[in-house]
Design a protein around this motif. Sequence first.
Motif, PDB file in Angstrom:
ATOM      1  N   VAL A 156       0.821  -1.064  -0.028  1.00 21.49           N
ATOM      2  CA  VAL A 156       0.032  -0.001   0.040  1.00 21.49           C
ATOM      3  C   VAL A 156       0.966   1.080   0.008  1.00 21.49           C
ATOM      4  N   THR A 157       0.771   2.179  -1.104  1.00 25.33           N
ATOM      5  CA  THR A 157       1.458   3.381  -0.803  1.00 25.33           C
ATOM      6  C   THR A 157       0.412   4.646  -0.593  1.00 25.33           C
ATOM      7  N   GLU A 158       0.478   5.177   0.394  1.00 25.92           N
ATOM      8  CA  GLU A 158      -0.347   6.290   0.821  1.00 25.92           C
ATOM      9  C   GLU A 158      -0.340   7.654  -0.084  1.00 25.92           C
ATOM     10  N   ASP A 159      -1.185   8.280  -0.363  1.00 24.12           N
ATOM     11  CA  ASP A 159      -0.949   9.490  -0.680  1.00 24.12           C
ATOM     12  C   ASP A 159      -0.012  10.711   0.051  1.00 24.12           C
ATOM     13  N   THR A 212       5.060   3.530   2.299  1.00 21.25           N
ATOM     14  CA  THR A 212       4.719   2.185   1.501  1.00 21.25           C
ATOM     15  C   THR A 212       4.986   0.987   2.318  1.00 21.25           C
ATOM     16  N   TYR A 213       3.990   0.225   2.681  1.00 23.85           N
ATOM     17  CA  TYR A 213       4.003  -0.773   3.706  1.00 23.85           C
ATOM     18  C   TYR A 213       3.180  -1.940   3.002  1.00 23.85           C
ATOM     19  N   TYR A 258       4.126  -3.847   7.706  1.00 26.34           N
ATOM     20  CA  TYR A 258       5.648  -3.719   7.620  1.00 26.34           C
ATOM     21  C   TYR A 258       6.110  -2.777   6.648  1.00 26.34           C
ATOM     22  N   VAL A 259       6.761  -1.675   7.138  1.00 19.92           N
ATOM     23  CA  VAL A 259       7.081  -0.523   6.571  1.00 19.92           C
ATOM     24  C   VAL A 259       8.131  -1.031   5.473  1.00 19.92           C
ATOM     25  N   ARG A 260       8.018  -0.478   4.189  1.00 21.86           N
ATOM     26  CA  ARG A 260       9.079  -0.818   3.244  1.00 21.86           C
ATOM     27  C   ARG A 260       9.804   0.565   2.711  1.00 21.86           C
ATOM     28  N   VAL A 261       9.031   1.622   2.503  1.00 22.04           N
ATOM     29  CA  VAL A 261       9.535   2.655   2.146  1.00 22.04           C
ATOM     30  C   VAL A 261       8.932   3.946   2.992  1.00 22.04           C
TER      31      VAL A 261
END
Length: 408
Positions: free
Chosen positions: A158-161, A194-195, A200-203
């Motif tokens: 999932v990538t947030e705005d 992005t998680y 779990y956090v990726r970026v």
Amino acid sequence: MKLNSIFSMGLCAALFVAGATFTACSDEDSFIPNQEVFDFSTVKTVTLNAQIGQQAKEDVIGVFASREAALKAIQREDLSVSKQKSDMIYSCFLNEEGTVNATFNMPKRLSKVYVASLTNPALGVATVDVKSSVNVAANDFVKVAETANAPRKAASLVTEDWHCVATYAYEDIWPSGGDFDLNDIIIEHWQQMTYTSKNYVRVVRDVFKLVSKKDAATYTDAFYVQVPANQKRTEADFYSYIEDEGSFEEDELITNEGNCYEEETQSIVVFNSQHRMFELGLGGIMVVRAFSGTDVTKDAVAYNPYIISQADQNLGADRYEVHFPGYAITSLGKVLPNTPDNYYAMQFVSEGGEYPFAVSLQGVSGWRESDPAVRICDTFVHYDAWTQSKGAEYNDWYLNKAGYDIRY
């Protein structure tokens, strides 16, 4: 994003060196598992000769000590977790032909290993007797489960705005007090994260916009961010950025010179001089941090942001750090006499407790600060009620509108 007081808000990690160049932090040790499963005091060197074919083009394959570990790896949603498992002996990429020839060390006691594709579970698992080499071909793989019959799905991300985390405003004449206009250093913090589907956090991408006026402060001020221990050693890149209606894109990569991370305090430097930022025409910095594994979840990302006043002559011990009330100073921050060790907030509030030296306006962008040399309480009608109630009243005291701001 963790918040610990009515005056405070989270912040993020970045770096600016006093010169025209920047440095990116990374430390590969952060991706090495701490747990040792094997005794590597006696090892043997073996050759991995994998000839799997085009169906495994550019796959990542892993060599495991047990079949159970191999099965778990190919059925795991989050590939990066599998890559960090301490019971995986070795992993590598296959080339465009789906082959590889490499050497690696493994425990001498093992007579069998188990090979699996971490990116294509349809291959199954190959069991290999080990002598001087690990030879594996396409027909050595055995389908292990119905779930392995379909191509691997990429981990759900999932990538947030982009969103505005907060506006941070600092008074730099600490501890003497000054004019309490709280406009010496003002930073807008924007973030995109992005998680995985399991959080779990990726970026983490953070933009720190220096929005205070060029001549707002006479002092040279630095802006640092202290981070938790498990978040300090991540790969990081630093960019100028392009802004487009509240969204941000990476622009020029700002390359390294010097250290971006202060070991003693677990702090990452955003900039060492706001004057230098203005001189270089840098309105802010985008910081891109990469994470791996399960150490950091979305809700655990946390920061302790602060400025260092008179940073051009005050970067050693007993430096003048200005934090949000309730946030601890670092081990290098100056401690005022007769201040309890467990109540650092006292250092950042004037006598009487009415004027914090730093405030955080959560989710606020485009804020019009108090005019130069005008106390913030003389601009914002409800500021005194907010501080005297310890935040119980008028949490929106900072609004730029009639009834709140005397200029409207």
